[in-house]
Scaffold this motif. Structure first.
Motif, mmCIF file in Angstrom:
data_model
loop_
_atom_site.group_PDB
_atom_site.id
_atom_site.type_symbol
_atom_site.label_atom_id
_atom_site.label_comp_id
_atom_site.label_asym_id
_atom_site.label_seq_id
_atom_site.Cartn_x
_atom_site.Cartn_y
_atom_site.Cartn_z
ATOM 1 N N HIS A 167 0.830 -1.209 0.000
ATOM 2 C CA HIS A 167 0.000 0.000 0.000
ATOM 3 C C HIS A 167 0.863 1.257 0.000
ATOM 4 O O HIS A 167 1.925 1.289 0.623
ATOM 5 N N PHE A 168 0.349 2.275 -0.688
ATOM 6 C CA PHE A 168 1.029 3.554 -0.797
ATOM 7 C C PHE A 168 0.050 4.682 -0.525
ATOM 8 O O PHE A 168 -1.149 4.552 -0.792
ATOM 9 N N LEU A 169 0.582 5.791 -0.039
ATOM 10 C CA LEU A 169 -0.180 7.028 0.071
ATOM 11 C C LEU A 169 0.050 7.778 -1.233
ATOM 12 O O LEU A 169 1.197 7.992 -1.631
ATOM 13 N N LEU A 170 -1.034 8.128 -1.910
ATOM 14 C CA LEU A 170 -0.926 8.825 -3.187
ATOM 15 C C LEU A 170 -1.590 10.184 -3.107
ATOM 16 O O LEU A 170 -2.495 10.398 -2.303
ATOM 17 N N ARG A 171 -1.133 11.086 -3.965
ATOM 18 C CA ARG A 171 -1.721 12.425 -4.062
ATOM 19 C C ARG A 171 -2.576 12.485 -5.321
ATOM 20 O O ARG A 171 -2.142 12.069 -6.407
ATOM 21 N N PHE A 172 -3.785 13.008 -5.183
ATOM 22 C CA PHE A 172 -4.692 13.211 -6.314
ATOM 23 C C PHE A 172 -4.053 14.167 -7.312
ATOM 24 O O PHE A 172 -3.501 15.191 -6.942
ATOM 25 N N VAL A 173 -4.141 13.839 -8.605
ATOM 26 C CA VAL A 173 -3.632 14.697 -9.669
ATOM 27 C C VAL A 173 -4.784 15.224 -10.513
ATOM 28 O O VAL A 173 -4.887 16.424 -10.765
ATOM 29 N N ASP A 174 -5.681 14.318 -10.951
ATOM 30 C CA ASP A 174 -6.730 14.727 -11.880
ATOM 31 C C ASP A 174 -7.791 13.632 -11.959
ATOM 32 O O ASP A 174 -7.554 12.499 -11.566
ATOM 33 N N GLY A 175 -8.940 13.987 -12.511
ATOM 34 C CA GLY A 175 -9.961 12.993 -12.801
ATOM 35 C C GLY A 175 -11.211 13.136 -11.957
ATOM 36 O O GLY A 175 -11.280 13.933 -11.033
ATOM 37 N N GLU A 176 -12.194 12.334 -12.304
ATOM 38 C CA GLU A 176 -13.477 12.281 -11.606
ATOM 39 C C GLU A 176 -13.703 10.852 -11.135
ATOM 40 O O GLU A 176 -13.368 9.899 -11.843
ATOM 41 N N LEU A 177 -14.305 10.705 -9.965
ATOM 42 C CA LEU A 177 -14.595 9.364 -9.465
ATOM 43 C C LEU A 177 -15.494 8.613 -10.431
ATOM 44 O O LEU A 177 -16.434 9.167 -10.988
ATOM 45 N N SER A 178 -15.178 7.326 -10.615
ATOM 46 C CA SER A 178 -15.942 6.473 -11.508
ATOM 47 C C SER A 178 -15.900 5.048 -10.985
ATOM 48 O O SER A 178 -14.854 4.571 -10.559
ATOM 49 N N ASP A 179 -17.040 4.374 -11.034
ATOM 50 C CA ASP A 179 -17.075 2.974 -10.614
ATOM 51 C C ASP A 179 -17.256 2.049 -11.816
ATOM 52 O O ASP A 179 -17.916 1.028 -11.741
ATOM 53 N N THR A 180 -16.617 2.400 -12.932
ATOM 54 C CA THR A 180 -16.768 1.603 -14.153
ATOM 55 C C THR A 180 -16.010 0.281 -14.103
ATOM 56 O O THR A 180 -16.289 -0.602 -14.898
ATOM 57 N N ASP A 181 -15.066 0.120 -13.182
ATOM 58 C CA ASP A 181 -14.372 -1.156 -13.023
ATOM 59 C C ASP A 181 -15.408 -2.210 -12.645
ATOM 60 O O ASP A 181 -16.212 -2.007 -11.731
ATOM 61 N N ARG A 182 -15.394 -3.344 -13.301
ATOM 62 C CA ARG A 182 -16.445 -4.354 -13.103
ATOM 63 C C ARG A 182 -16.451 -4.936 -11.697
ATOM 64 O O ARG A 182 -17.478 -5.441 -11.240
ATOM 65 N N GLU A 183 -15.342 -4.878 -10.985
ATOM 66 C CA GLU A 183 -15.288 -5.420 -9.628
ATOM 67 C C GLU A 183 -15.746 -4.412 -8.575
ATOM 68 O O GLU A 183 -16.019 -4.782 -7.440
ATOM 69 N N VAL A 184 -15.814 -3.138 -8.939
ATOM 70 C CA VAL A 184 -16.122 -2.076 -7.988
ATOM 71 C C VAL A 184 -17.593 -1.704 -8.092
ATOM 72 O O VAL A 184 -18.105 -1.436 -9.176
ATOM 73 N N VAL A 185 -18.270 -1.665 -6.947
ATOM 74 C CA VAL A 185 -19.686 -1.316 -6.894
ATOM 75 C C VAL A 185 -19.864 0.176 -6.654
ATOM 76 O O VAL A 185 -20.751 0.810 -7.217
ATOM 77 N N GLU A 186 -19.015 0.751 -5.780
ATOM 78 C CA GLU A 186 -19.077 2.165 -5.450
ATOM 79 C C GLU A 186 -17.674 2.699 -5.225
ATOM 80 O O GLU A 186 -16.776 1.948 -4.839
ATOM 81 N N VAL A 187 -17.500 3.989 -5.449
ATOM 82 C CA VAL A 187 -16.285 4.695 -5.056
ATOM 83 C C VAL A 187 -16.723 5.953 -4.325
ATOM 84 O O VAL A 187 -17.782 6.507 -4.630
ATOM 85 N N ALA A 188 -15.911 6.401 -3.374
ATOM 86 C CA ALA A 188 -16.301 7.575 -2.602
ATOM 87 C C ALA A 188 -15.081 8.307 -2.077
ATOM 88 O O ALA A 188 -14.100 7.678 -1.668
#
Length: 130
Positions: free
Chosen positions: A77-98
């Protein structure tokens, strides 16, 4: 980090019983990738946001059964910094993102090992801002 606080992105998946559980994004290392490259790619695939690695948080080792076979897995696991983009749950394994306020993440995470890793984040952020 935003004007209204520090947030992290979590993914929701259904467990074997159909319950929604929240966890940190993670995935498989592809041939030729470093662990850091894998983290950045998997975050984007699972959440829709691009990021950059800030700190290593540590590893979680666990065992599970799949089709009658005992499997060992180590997740880095790593701590990452947000760069760009919008939340999306299009990955077939992911039901929700928040986006979840940093202080609320431990209560949302289903796995104690992930809660332990996230507990380090405030100190790491304070040290990097100093």
């Amino acid at each position: 980090m935003r004007d209204d606080g520090t947030f992290g992105v979590l993914i929701g998946k259904h467990d074997r019983r159909g319950r929604l559980i929240w966890s940190l994004p993670k995935g498989h290392v592809e041939l030729g990738e470093t662990l850091e490259q894998t983290a950045v790619r998997e975050i984007e695939e699972e959440t829709g946001v691009s990021s950059e690695v800030r700190h290593r948080l540590g590893e979680v080792d666990y065992w599970f059964m799949l089709h009658g076979e005992k499997i060992h897995k180590t997740v880095h696991h790593f701590l990452l910094r947000f760069v760009d983009g919008e939340l999306s749950d299009t990955d077939r394994e992911v039901v929700e993102v928040a986006w979840v306020p940093l202080d609320d993440i431990p209560q949302r995470l289903a796995h104690p090992d992930e809660r332990r890793l996230v507990a380090q984040v405030p100190d790491l952020l304070a040290k990097s801002d100093a």
